[in-house]
Write an enzyme that holds these catalytic residues in place. Structure first.
Site: not given
Ligand SMILES: O=P(O)(O)OC[C@H]1O[C@H](OP(=O)(O)OP(=O)(O)O)[C@H](O)[C@@H]1O
Ligand SMILES: Nc1ncnc2[nH]cnc12
Length: 179
Positions: A66, A103
């Site tokens: 991204r 995460e």
């Protein structure tokens, strides 16, 4: 400076929350709903351009995948080169690597050994800062080249995960949107 009247709150609202993606308990900030809107895209690129235009950036680093989206547009606007930092096994020539925690898992990134030089002023761009694992791996790769200076930028920062605390003493960190 942006061409259409659009507020930062509208830009923030254009990011979609996807609950339990890619794992249960994660609220995924989906930027695709933002960047498909031309006014939002222009706003984001113009704001980032204004912040970095006088900093002498010679190369923008985009982190797969991204980070490639705004990273390459920013490189074009700043008249800088674009350097991809990629997941393992994707870059064809000799690389250096760094592993890190996310995460929602662990990963490795790499950069071509000849991607940067000591004269470079680098802007490291990613779409999102969460725990800071990815960007720490990216800064430690970039530091190995002995570049003049590195800036760090995100479209979105998740404040509650405190990733900023891992980098802000060493780098100029700017995030367009903070949640
Ligand atoms: O601050 P961190 O906890 O390290 O998390 C942030 C990173 O996680 C996402 O990438 P992901 O690995 O999901 O890859 P993608 O860009 O290919 O979707 C995001 O694009 C950042 O690169
Ligand atoms: N919550 C999240 N949303 C989108 N990208 C992420 N990368 C790491 N955590 C993320």
């Amino acid at each position: 400076m942006n061409s259409k009247q659009i507020s930062i709150d509208e830009v923030k609202a254009s990011i979609r929350d996807v609950v339990d993606f890619p794992k249960e308990g994660i609220v995924f900030k989906d930027i695709t709903t933002a960047i498909k809107d031309p006014a939002v895209l222009v706003y984001c690129v113009d704001e980032l351009y204004e912040y970095y235009k006088d900093k002498g950036i010679t190369k923008v680093i985009g982190i797969e995948s991204r980070g490639f989206i705004l990273g390459s547009v920013l490189a074009y606007r700043l008249n800088a080169g674009f350097v991809p930092v990629r997941k393992p096994g994707k870059l064809p020539a000799e690389t250096i690597q760094e592993s890190y925690d996310l995460e929602y898992g662990t990963d490795t990134i790499e950069i071509h050994k000849d991607a940067l030089n000591k004269e470079d002023v680098v802007l490291i761009h990613d779409d999102l800062l969460a725990t800071g694992g990815t960007v720490c791996a990216a800064t430690s790769l970039v530091d190995k080249f002995g570049v003049k200076k590195s800036y760090v930028n995100f479209m979105v920062e998740l404040d509650f995960l405190k990733g900023r605390e891992r980098i802000e003493d060493k780098y100029d960190v700017y995030s367009l949107l903070r949640f």
